[in-house]
Design a protein around this motif. Structure first.
Motif, PDB file in Angstrom:
ATOM      1  N   UNK A 211      59.540  80.452  -5.297  1.00  0.00           N
ATOM      2  CA  UNK A 211      59.454  80.805  -3.760  1.00  0.00           C
ATOM      3  C   UNK A 211      60.612  79.907  -3.052  1.00  0.00           C
ATOM      4  N   UNK A 212      60.536  78.618  -3.330  1.00  0.00           N
ATOM      5  CA  UNK A 212      61.552  77.722  -2.798  1.00  0.00           C
ATOM      6  C   UNK A 212      63.007  78.034  -2.922  1.00  0.00           C
ATOM      7  N   UNK A 213      63.083  78.500  -4.247  1.00  0.00           N
ATOM      8  CA  UNK A 213      64.546  78.855  -4.508  1.00  0.00           C
ATOM      9  C   UNK A 213      64.839  80.237  -4.026  1.00  0.00           C
ATOM     10  N   UNK A 214      63.883  81.060  -3.560  1.00  0.00           N
ATOM     11  CA  UNK A 214      64.182  82.309  -2.619  1.00  0.00           C
ATOM     12  C   UNK A 214      64.273  81.997  -1.188  1.00  0.00           C
ATOM     13  N   UNK A 215      64.043  80.906  -0.870  1.00  0.00           N
ATOM     14  CA  UNK A 215      64.231  80.434   0.794  1.00  0.00           C
ATOM     15  C   UNK A 215      62.920  79.973   1.335  1.00  0.00           C
ATOM     16  N   UNK A 216      61.700  79.833   0.717  1.00  0.00           N
ATOM     17  CA  UNK A 216      60.749  79.397   1.326  1.00  0.00           C
ATOM     18  C   UNK A 216      60.748  77.755   1.833  1.00  0.00           C
ATOM     19  N   UNK A 217      60.126  77.675   3.187  1.00  0.00           N
ATOM     20  CA  UNK A 217      60.122  76.432   3.662  1.00  0.00           C
ATOM     21  C   UNK A 217      58.746  75.766   3.990  1.00  0.00           C
TER      22      UNK A 217
END
Length: 227
Positions: A211-217
């Motif tokens: 998810x982080x690698x897909x843009x999650x913050x």
């Protein structure tokens, strides 16, 4: 089960290291927030995690959120409501005054929430939940309608402060399917940033690195913190 402080420290450190690895591989400047989901854990573990520096905690049910908010009222915890909200529980949620309601999943719910917020002269920060996996078992708006629904809520619901979007990754063993669901959410978030969206909440214990690698913050982490 009440966990040892050092075990909780080790769990939190492990999660933070994994977040850092994923974050630095994509964007060294992005801040990623952990919301610790305590629905199945003992309240003593929440107290201990707070002592270790964790500040944001999430619950799936209004009743549990209310009970824990009351029991831990001496701690300035940032409480997040992350589960579906029944209309008959709206006033209870407003009385709790959470930091963020992450599961606003329809215009109909938004209008009812806005009406009751106005009656109590209150406001609430919310995220629009998007069903990016197109799964019938999941709540959330259709991704193809998400942008228009976001705008409609902003225009019609003065007491709701939309801060961004939330989604749950696809329930699949195929990592590409899960990734696609996250990318769908992030693409919508990216379009909405010009309208003030600043939170993209996606990623749980089993898929937060992707998810982080897909843009999650913002991550909603439960089981791996309390193992």
């Amino acid at each position: 089960m009440i966990l040892d402080k050092e075990q909780l420290r080790a769990n939190l450190d492990e999660v933070i290291w994994k977040i850092e690895d994923a974050r630095l591989s994509i964007d060294a400047h992005r801040i990623v927030q952990i919301v610790a989901v305590g629905k199945y854990t003992d309240i003593e573990n929440i107290k201990t995690l707070y002592q270790l520096g964790q500040r944001a905690f999430g619950e799936n049910q209004v009743q549990q959120l209310r009970d824990r908010n009351k029991e831990l009222s001496d701690l300035p915890i940032q409480w997040h409501m992350i589960g579906s909200l029944q209309k008959n529980k709206i006033n209870n949620l407003i009385d709790i005054n959470p930091t963020l309601f992450q599961a606003l999943d329809s215009v109909e719910l938004a209008l009812e929430l806005d009406k009751k917020l106005k009656a109590k002269d209150s406001t609430m920060d919310c995220l629009l939940q998007i069903n990016s996996a197109y799964e019938e078992s999941k709540s959330g708006v259709d991704p193809q309608q998400a942008h228009d629904i976001y705008q409609e809520i902003k225009e019609r619901c003065d007491s709701i402060n939309l801060q961004g979007v939330m989604s749950i990754g696809a329930h699949s063993n195929d990592i590409q399917v899960v990734q696609k669901s996250f990318e769908t959410t992030y693409d919508i978030f990216d379009q909405l940033q010009k309208d003030g969206a600043n939170i993209c909440s996606m990623g749980m214990s089993g898929d937060f690195e992707l998810a982080i690698k897909c843009g999650s913050n913002m991550l909603r982490i439960g089981s791996i913190l309390f193992k």
